[in-house]
Structure formats: C-alpha cells, structure tokens
Design a protein around this motif. Structure first.
Motif, PDB file in Angstrom:
ATOM      1  N   HIS A 175      -7.631  13.477   1.974  1.00  0.00           N
ATOM      2  CA  HIS A 175      -8.275  12.157   1.926  1.00  0.00           C
ATOM      3  C   HIS A 175      -9.674  12.265   2.546  1.00  0.00           C
ATOM      4  CE1 HIS A 175      -8.903   7.839   2.431  1.00  0.00           C
ATOM      5  NE2 HIS A 175      -7.919   7.670   1.576  1.00  0.00           N
ATOM      6  N   GLU A 232     -11.169  10.496   4.507  1.00  0.00           N
ATOM      7  CA  GLU A 232     -11.254  10.071   5.917  1.00  0.00           C
ATOM      8  C   GLU A 232     -11.011  11.253   6.869  1.00  0.00           C
ATOM      9  OE1 GLU A 232      -8.670   6.712   6.634  1.00  0.00           O
ATOM     10  OE2 GLU A 232      -9.606   5.565   5.041  1.00  0.00           O
ATOM     11  N   HIS A 260       0.848  -1.199   0.000  1.00  0.00           N
ATOM     12  CA  HIS A 260       0.000   0.000   0.000  1.00  0.00           C
ATOM     13  C   HIS A 260       0.882   1.249   0.000  1.00  0.00           C
ATOM     14  CE1 HIS A 260      -2.696   3.145   1.638  1.00  0.00           C
ATOM     15  NE2 HIS A 260      -3.572   2.522   0.857  1.00  0.00           N
ATOM     16  N   HIS A 311      -6.243  10.199  10.237  1.00  0.00           N
ATOM     17  CA  HIS A 311      -6.854  11.301   9.492  1.00  0.00           C
ATOM     18  C   HIS A 311      -7.599  12.287  10.396  1.00  0.00           C
ATOM     19  CE1 HIS A 311      -5.839   8.522   6.264  1.00  0.00           C
ATOM     20  NE2 HIS A 311      -5.765   9.613   5.521  1.00  0.00           N
ATOM     21  N   TYR A 352     -17.080   0.000   3.678  1.00  0.00           N
ATOM     22  CA  TYR A 352     -15.738   0.376   3.257  1.00  0.00           C
ATOM     23  C   TYR A 352     -14.901  -0.911   3.283  1.00  0.00           C
ATOM     24  CZ  TYR A 352     -11.978   3.972   3.325  1.00  0.00           C
ATOM     25  OH  TYR A 352     -10.939   4.815   3.034  1.00  0.00           O
ATOM     26  N   TYR A 370       1.099   3.648   1.847  1.00  0.00           N
ATOM     27  CA  TYR A 370       1.558   4.166   3.149  1.00  0.00           C
ATOM     28  C   TYR A 370       2.753   3.389   3.709  1.00  0.00           C
ATOM     29  CZ  TYR A 370      -3.080   6.459   3.648  1.00  0.00           C
ATOM     30  OH  TYR A 370      -4.215   7.216   3.495  1.00  0.00           O
ATOM     31  N   ASN A 374     -12.186  -1.172   4.416  1.00  0.00           N
ATOM     32  CA  ASN A 374     -11.525  -1.163   5.730  1.00  0.00           C
ATOM     33  C   ASN A 374     -12.458  -1.784   6.767  1.00  0.00           C
ATOM     34  OD1 ASN A 374     -10.393   0.913   4.038  1.00  0.00           O
ATOM     35  ND2 ASN A 374      -9.259   1.670   5.800  1.00  0.00           N
ATOM     36  N   ASP A 394      -3.464   1.980  -4.120  1.00  0.00           N
ATOM     37  CA  ASP A 394      -4.462   2.263  -3.082  1.00  0.00           C
ATOM     38  C   ASP A 394      -5.283   0.990  -2.867  1.00  0.00           C
ATOM     39  OD1 ASP A 394      -6.400   2.136  -5.121  1.00  0.00           O
ATOM     40  OD2 ASP A 394      -6.975   4.231  -4.981  1.00  0.00           O
ATOM     41  N   SER A 395      -6.257   1.022  -1.967  1.00  0.00           N
ATOM     42  CA  SER A 395      -6.908  -0.252  -1.650  1.00  0.00           C
ATOM     43  C   SER A 395      -7.710  -0.815  -2.827  1.00  0.00           C
ATOM     44  CB  SER A 395      -7.746  -0.194  -0.376  1.00  0.00           C
ATOM     45  OG  SER A 395      -8.174   1.068  -0.081  1.00  0.00           O
ATOM     46  N   SER A 445      -8.883   9.623  -2.892  1.00  0.00           N
ATOM     47  CA  SER A 445      -8.196   8.450  -2.317  1.00  0.00           C
ATOM     48  C   SER A 445      -6.694   8.616  -2.571  1.00  0.00           C
ATOM     49  CB  SER A 445      -8.689   7.188  -3.027  1.00  0.00           C
ATOM     50  OG  SER A 445      -8.204   7.176  -4.360  1.00  0.00           O
ATOM     51  N   THR A 446      -5.877   7.717  -2.033  1.00  0.00           N
ATOM     52  CA  THR A 446      -4.429   7.850  -2.277  1.00  0.00           C
ATOM     53  C   THR A 446      -4.115   7.620  -3.768  1.00  0.00           C
ATOM     54  OG1 THR A 446      -3.910   5.543  -1.701  1.00  0.00           O
ATOM     55  CG2 THR A 446      -3.873   7.142   0.090  1.00  0.00           C
ATOM     56  N   PHE A 458      -6.860  -6.099   6.703  1.00  0.00           N
ATOM     57  CA  PHE A 458      -8.072  -6.220   5.875  1.00  0.00           C
ATOM     58  C   PHE A 458      -7.703  -6.285   4.391  1.00  0.00           C
ATOM     59  CE2 PHE A 458      -7.787  -1.535   5.854  1.00  0.00           C
ATOM     60  CZ  PHE A 458      -8.048  -1.258   4.516  1.00  0.00           C
ATOM     61  N   MET A 459      -6.584  -5.647   4.018  1.00  0.00           N
ATOM     62  CA  MET A 459      -6.167  -5.658   2.604  1.00  0.00           C
ATOM     63  C   MET A 459      -5.675  -7.055   2.228  1.00  0.00           C
ATOM     64  SD  MET A 459      -4.142  -2.029   2.441  1.00  0.00           S
ATOM     65  CE  MET A 459      -5.025  -0.499   2.751  1.00  0.00           C
ATOM     66  N   SER A 466     -12.397   4.428  -0.929  1.00  0.00           N
ATOM     67  CA  SER A 466     -12.601   5.877  -1.060  1.00  0.00           C
ATOM     68  C   SER A 466     -12.531   6.293  -2.529  1.00  0.00           C
ATOM     69  CB  SER A 466     -11.608   6.648  -0.202  1.00  0.00           C
ATOM     70  OG  SER A 466     -10.312   6.183  -0.424  1.00  0.00           O
TER      71      SER A 466
HETATM   72  P1  13P Z   1      -6.902   4.364   0.014  1.00  0.00           P
HETATM   73  O1  13P Z   1      -7.881   3.407  -0.551  1.00  0.00           O
HETATM   74  O2  13P Z   1      -7.135   5.773  -0.387  1.00  0.00           O
HETATM   75  O3  13P Z   1      -5.497   3.923  -0.300  1.00  0.00           O
HETATM   76  O4  13P Z   1      -7.068   4.400   1.589  1.00  0.00           O
HETATM   77  C1  13P Z   1      -6.838   3.312   2.400  1.00  0.00           C
HETATM   78  C2  13P Z   1      -6.675   3.728   3.784  1.00  0.00           C
HETATM   79  O5  13P Z   1      -6.562   2.913   4.671  1.00  0.00           O
HETATM   80  C3  13P Z   1      -6.672   5.138   4.073  1.00  0.00           C
HETATM   81  O6  13P Z   1      -6.400   5.357   5.397  1.00  0.00           O
END
Ligand code: 13P
Ligand code: SF4
Length: 302
Positions: free
Chosen positions: A199, A201, A24, A176, A112, A26, A114, A40-41, A215-216, A63-64, A129
């Motif tokens: 973002h 969030e 990811h 966030h 979500y 991050y 997440n 991103d997710s 989203s990212t 979760f990913m 997102s």
């Molecule tokens: P994204 O889908 O934008 O990458 O966000 C995932 C996430 O966990 C943001 O905190």
C-alpha cells in the motif's frame, strides 16, 4: 446473542429500516461477510452517490462515513461506534493547511480522503490512494500541497516528478509504518515465488522494494496477475483477497498490522446501530458544502 441470531436480527432490521451496510476492506471477517457493499475508500465514495436506501450503516472509520454523509445529505448515515476513527486523518489540522497556503499561495491543496470534513473544506480536490497519481498529474501546477500522508506524498512526487509538499511534515499511518525492509527481506526468503503488493501508505524504502504499489481496491484488481502474494497492508485484507480468490496464495507481511479504528466495530455494534439508529453522522452544512466540492471534483477527475 449468538452470531447466527445477531446476523438474523441485522437482516431483519435492515429490511425494516430500508438500510444497507457499506464496509471497508479492513473490517472484521464477520462484518465483511454481511456487508452489502465492500470496497476501498474510492469505491465506497462512488457507491455512496447512488445508494438507493434510506439508511447507510457505515462499517469503516469516521472520515469514510462523513464522506458518505456529505455526498448524501438527505440520507441517514450511521457510524456504529464513535471509536472508529483514523489516527492519520486526525493529524491534519486546519492550521497546518493555512500555514502551508501562506507559504505557497499558488499551490493547489490536494487532500487524501483520510481527513476530517473541516480539513476537506479547505481542499481544492480530494484524492484516494487509487486515484492520487491521475489527479495530481492532471492539475495545472508543478507544486502541490498534499496532506496528510507523507508516504503517499512521496509516492506521488516520485511518479509525477512534481514538487509535492507534505502537510503536516510528518503525517503518517501507524499501521503501515510498521512494515520495514526486514519484513520485505523475510517475505522474499520465506516465499521466494511470491510477489509483494504494497500500500502507498508504507514507508518509501518498503515501496521501493515492492512489485506493485496499490490501494486496497488495486490489490483486488491486480491479484489475478500472479498466483502467490505477500500483502503489505492491514491484516484483514488477506481475508478479503483469499475469499475472492481461493486458488491464489496470500500471506500477510505482518500479523500485527492492525488498525484499531477499523477493528472498533463489531457485529453487535452494527445490530445496536440499526436497532437504536445510532450514531448519526452530522456535518455542519457550511463545512459539508465546501467539502462536497472537493470530493465531487475528485469523482469527476478520476
Ligand atoms: P484504501 O483507499 O486503499 O482502501 O485505503 C484506505 C486506508 O485507510 C488505508 O489505510
Ligand atoms: Fe487510518 Fe491507517 Fe487505519 Fe487506514 S489503516 S484507517 S490510514 S489509521
């Protein structure tokens, strides 16, 4: 082991195991640098569908990795440390969904990504997102049960005009939630030419002051539209953006916006994970089957 040696060993083990590393946006810079696929997710979920390897090492939160496993039940999915978890995903319990369904029996349950696999098993459709707006717009209902991020729920309600009920009432991401109106004002003062990418969030009052809410993955797509940005999301996103676009300026809105779960994974964990084939992600078949329906519906609808 020194960093170069670790990287060599990871490369060797990847070949031996026919493995790929998915990460990811991050993740720590040194993990981003060795990843075979970064995203991103939503992008990670899409990629998981057509992965050609036998083993997926997932450098992201649980979760990913679970989503990758649900979409690829026959593959081995490894999460390098069990501490890589998403605090927000853990806020939504199945009882919250059941209570909300009792109050609003006709409202679709939109979750979500997440969320835990157990929660996803109760969803009509999952969203990220990047596609939440599109999917909620397409649903044939003006009342939506939406969990667990209250801020993303607010964003979706505002953009679609639908009644979006957050489940639970106060689900949020602590990373966030750190961003405040003062951060926005400081960013505008320090970088008067910059635009703000935020973002969804983040809190509504921060969203309202953004130039773009994305989203990212959306941050990556929109960055070339301007030459200077202040970034309102987890701090490693700036590394990701700066590496992709060396000629654009990116400033983190705060240096302390750090996701502990994302940062729990180190290069050493990735090496040990490939060496010992740990920690295998397993989702009970019954849960996986129901959760898969909601994730596949998302992939079809977006
Ligand atoms: P994204 O889908 O934008 O990458 O966000 C995932 C996430 O966990 C943001 O905190
Ligand atoms: Fe979860 Fe927040 Fe970390 Fe994203 S940044 S993985 S929502 S705790």
């Amino acid at each position: 082991m020194k960093m170069e040696e670790l990287v060599r060993e990871i490369e060797r083990l990847k070949e031996e195991r026919n493995a790929i590393i998915m990460a990811h946006n991050y993740q720590l810079p040194e993990i981003q640098d060795i990843a075979d696929f970064l995203g991103d997710s939503l992008e990670l979920a899409r990629k998981a569908v057509d992965v050609d390897a036998d083993v997926i090492v997932f450098a992201g939160v649980d979760f990913m990795a679970e989503t990758a496993k649900i979409l690829n039940p026959e593959k081995t999915v490894l999460l390098p440390t069990s501490r890589a978890t998403c605090a927000m995903a853990n806020m939504l319990k199945v009882e919250h969904i059941l209570e909300a369904k009792e109050k609003y029996p006709d409202a679709p349950v939109v979750l979500y990504v997440n969320t835990t696999a157990e929660a996803k098993a109760y969803a009509d459709v999952t969203v990220t997102s990047a596609n939440a707006l599109k999917i909620v717009e397409k649903l044939d209902s003006d009342v939506i049960l939406f969990g667990p991020d209250k801020n993303l729920a607010h964003y979706v309600a505002k953009q679609t005009g639908k009644k979006v009920i957050p489940v639970p009432e106060n689900g949020h991401c602590y990373v966030h939630r750190k961003f405040t109106v003062e951060d926005v004002e400081r960013a505008r003062r320090l970088y008067p030419n910059a635009k703000l990418m935020v973002h969804p969030e983040c809190e509504p009052e921060v969203q309202e002051r953004a130039d773009v809410i994305v989203s990212t993955g959306g941050m990556i797509r929109r960055a070339p539209e301007w030459d200077e940005w202040v970034v309102f999301t987890e701090r490693e996103m700036v590394y990701r953006l700066q590496k992709l676009y060396p000629d654009i300026k990116f400033h983190p809105a705060r240096d302390d916006a750090m996701c502990i779960g994302m940062k729990a994974i180190t290069l050493n964990h990735i090496y040990e994970s490939l060496r010992d084939m740990k920690y295998k992600v397993e989702v009970p078949a019954e849960v996986a089957e129901k959760a898969r329906r909601a994730i596949e519906r998302m992939l079809e609808m977006s």
